[in-house]
Scaffold this active site. Sequence first.
Site, mmCIF file in Angstrom:
data_model
loop_
_atom_site.group_PDB
_atom_site.id
_atom_site.type_symbol
_atom_site.label_atom_id
_atom_site.label_comp_id
_atom_site.label_asym_id
_atom_site.label_seq_id
_atom_site.Cartn_x
_atom_site.Cartn_y
_atom_site.Cartn_z
ATOM 1 N N GLU A 136 30.561 28.977 45.094
ATOM 2 C CA GLU A 136 29.988 28.599 46.383
ATOM 3 C C GLU A 136 28.859 29.519 46.808
ATOM 4 O O GLU A 136 28.797 30.682 46.409
ATOM 5 C CB GLU A 136 31.098 28.655 47.452
ATOM 6 C CG GLU A 136 32.279 27.784 47.072
ATOM 7 C CD GLU A 136 33.460 27.861 48.026
ATOM 8 O OE1 GLU A 136 34.179 26.861 48.107
ATOM 9 O OE2 GLU A 136 33.670 28.895 48.666
ATOM 10 N N CYS A 149 24.026 33.853 51.172
ATOM 11 C CA CYS A 149 25.113 34.618 50.573
ATOM 12 C C CYS A 149 25.409 33.961 49.234
ATOM 13 O O CYS A 149 25.785 32.789 49.189
ATOM 14 C CB CYS A 149 26.311 34.547 51.517
ATOM 15 S SG CYS A 149 27.759 35.364 50.887
ATOM 16 N N CYS A 156 36.964 36.127 41.051
ATOM 17 C CA CYS A 156 36.756 37.574 41.121
ATOM 18 C C CYS A 156 37.981 38.245 40.522
ATOM 19 O O CYS A 156 39.097 37.779 40.692
ATOM 20 C CB CYS A 156 36.581 38.005 42.581
ATOM 21 S SG CYS A 156 36.194 39.772 42.766
ATOM 22 N N CYS A 160 41.644 41.998 45.638
ATOM 23 C CA CYS A 160 41.891 42.536 46.981
ATOM 24 C C CYS A 160 42.784 41.543 47.733
ATOM 25 O O CYS A 160 42.441 40.367 47.831
ATOM 26 C CB CYS A 160 40.582 42.752 47.727
ATOM 27 S SG CYS A 160 39.428 43.812 46.823
ATOM 28 N N CYS A 163 41.491 38.938 50.483
ATOM 29 C CA CYS A 163 40.331 38.098 50.173
ATOM 30 C C CYS A 163 40.770 36.878 49.370
ATOM 31 O O CYS A 163 41.437 37.010 48.340
ATOM 32 C CB CYS A 163 39.310 38.909 49.378
ATOM 33 S SG CYS A 163 37.881 37.950 48.854
ATOM 34 N N CYS A 387 33.191 35.563 55.197
ATOM 35 C CA CYS A 387 33.556 36.631 54.252
ATOM 36 C C CYS A 387 35.000 36.492 53.816
ATOM 37 O O CYS A 387 35.898 36.386 54.643
ATOM 38 C CB CYS A 387 33.436 38.003 54.903
ATOM 39 S SG CYS A 387 31.810 38.409 55.456
HETATM 40 N N1 SAH Z 1 33.123 42.005 45.613
HETATM 41 C C1 SAH Z 1 32.070 42.429 46.514
HETATM 42 C C2 SAH Z 1 31.310 41.252 47.036
HETATM 43 C C3 SAH Z 1 32.118 40.342 47.956
HETATM 44 S S1 SAH Z 1 31.475 40.636 49.499
HETATM 45 C C4 SAH Z 1 32.635 43.284 47.604
HETATM 46 O O1 SAH Z 1 33.853 43.285 47.760
HETATM 47 O O2 SAH Z 1 31.891 43.980 48.276
HETATM 48 C C5 SAH Z 1 32.553 39.989 50.576
HETATM 49 C C6 SAH Z 1 32.794 40.946 51.719
HETATM 50 O O3 SAH Z 1 33.767 40.351 52.565
HETATM 51 C C7 SAH Z 1 33.396 42.246 51.234
HETATM 52 O O4 SAH Z 1 33.049 43.309 52.062
HETATM 53 C C8 SAH Z 1 34.869 41.939 51.375
HETATM 54 O O5 SAH Z 1 35.652 43.075 51.357
HETATM 55 C C9 SAH Z 1 34.873 41.199 52.666
HETATM 56 N N2 SAH Z 1 36.074 40.391 52.849
HETATM 57 C C10 SAH Z 1 36.898 39.916 51.907
HETATM 58 N N3 SAH Z 1 37.894 39.206 52.471
HETATM 59 C C11 SAH Z 1 37.687 39.231 53.788
HETATM 60 C C12 SAH Z 1 38.362 38.650 54.879
HETATM 61 N N4 SAH Z 1 39.456 37.927 54.713
HETATM 62 N N5 SAH Z 1 37.863 38.873 56.107
HETATM 63 C C13 SAH Z 1 36.737 39.599 56.282
HETATM 64 N N6 SAH Z 1 36.054 40.152 55.282
HETATM 65 C C14 SAH Z 1 36.518 39.981 54.040
#
Ligand code: SAH
Length: 396
Positions: A136, A149, A156, A160, A163, A387
């Site tokens: 996406e 974005c 991935c 985490c 996420c 995000c």
């Molecule tokens: N893998 C990279 C790129 C993904 S960026 C990274 O982690 O930086 C996506 C951003 O959204 C990252 O900062 C991630 O930690 C954040 N993110 C992931 N899940 C989220 C959620 N449920 N709510 C808010 N931010 C989130």
Amino acid sequence: MSAQVAPESPSDERPENVDPEAQRQAVAPRRPGQLIFAGPRRAKPPRHLADLTVAERREAVAALGEKPFRADQLSRHYFDRLISDPEQMPDLSQKLRDKLGPELLPQLLTSVRDLACDGGKTHKTVWKAFDGVLFESVLMRYPDRVTMCVSSQAGCGMNCPFCATGQAGLTRNLSTAEIVEQVAAGQRALNRGDIAGGPGRVSNIVFMGMGEPLANYKAVLGAVRRITEPSPSGLGISQRGVTVSTVGLVPAIQKLTDEGLSVRLAVSLHAPDDELRDTLVPINTRWKVREVLDAAFGYARKSGRRVSIEYALIKDVNDHAWRADLLGKLLKGKLVHVNLIPLNPTPGSKWTASRPEDEREFVRRLEAHGVAVTVRDTRGREIDGACGQLAAATNA
Ligand code: SAH
């Protein structure tokens, strides 16, 4: 759909053909007795003009028995006019269109869904790649800029727990051209007037879609170059408008530092202490908070650009006043900026965003340490485009 096998390319910007399971296993601690199923190696996406440097494009055209300047013609159509249909290239004979089109401008992405919100100013597109893999991108229009974005991987491997993308694991790396095409498609949509607010230009690119960009280093770096080089080499978007976001792969941050770019680095920290970060960002068991921050500070020094420290505020998990103080101490006096992200809901997660008063106190304490902080205006929640919510099932 059967997988095509792409010819080998001279470019070193093709994606590494990762074994996704191996990459996931490298991160997720294995339970004793757990079996490892090595996933099948996946075919690479077909070679595309946007995978190649200008010199490589000329070589590719010459290898097909044509004059090298034909590559420049194709480049201008693609990067200036965003055209990839050879039939719309009147300066090429039908014979050349039929020969060069399939070789250098194969169709890489098909839009399978487009969801809009914010009165048409936020659009999420679900893309299907040549092998049926889904991922996406999100376009967000603001009064003064248009941000895209983009995804760097389908899925991935970083795992985490808050996420949505991480929950399904990694399917494969995207190629440079698959990343560039997401941006080109966003610009085409703006040109067509499909985005509320009339025509406009994509000005900012954030590698904050699906995937860990620094785990797909070569293709991502190729995409950064292609997105930022002036036409006809690339799309001509300013490096200063590009942000690469990472969980903190320290050697890759150091490598990126050495490239001497002026793109912004964002580090997804989410906790100032190793004990909590080990659980929120599992790669922390490999590279600790201290090492990640040192690498980030090194990047800031070299690039002269403030590093963005991303911190999703999760109620009663990482939003304590003492953690704000600890974070403030770690970041005091450094060329950084904290970006707090109210946690976006993801399916099956027990966690929610922090209470407003805890968020305010977190901000206040960071500011008391002299650290710049903003709270992210989250877009696209209602279309699962915010995000951490990008979770297109990665196999069609
Ligand atoms: N893998 C990279 C790129 C993904 S960026 C990274 O982690 O930086 C996506 C951003 O959204 C990252 O900062 C991630 O930690 C954040 N993110 C992931 N899940 C989220 C959620 N449920 N709510 C808010 N931010 C989130």
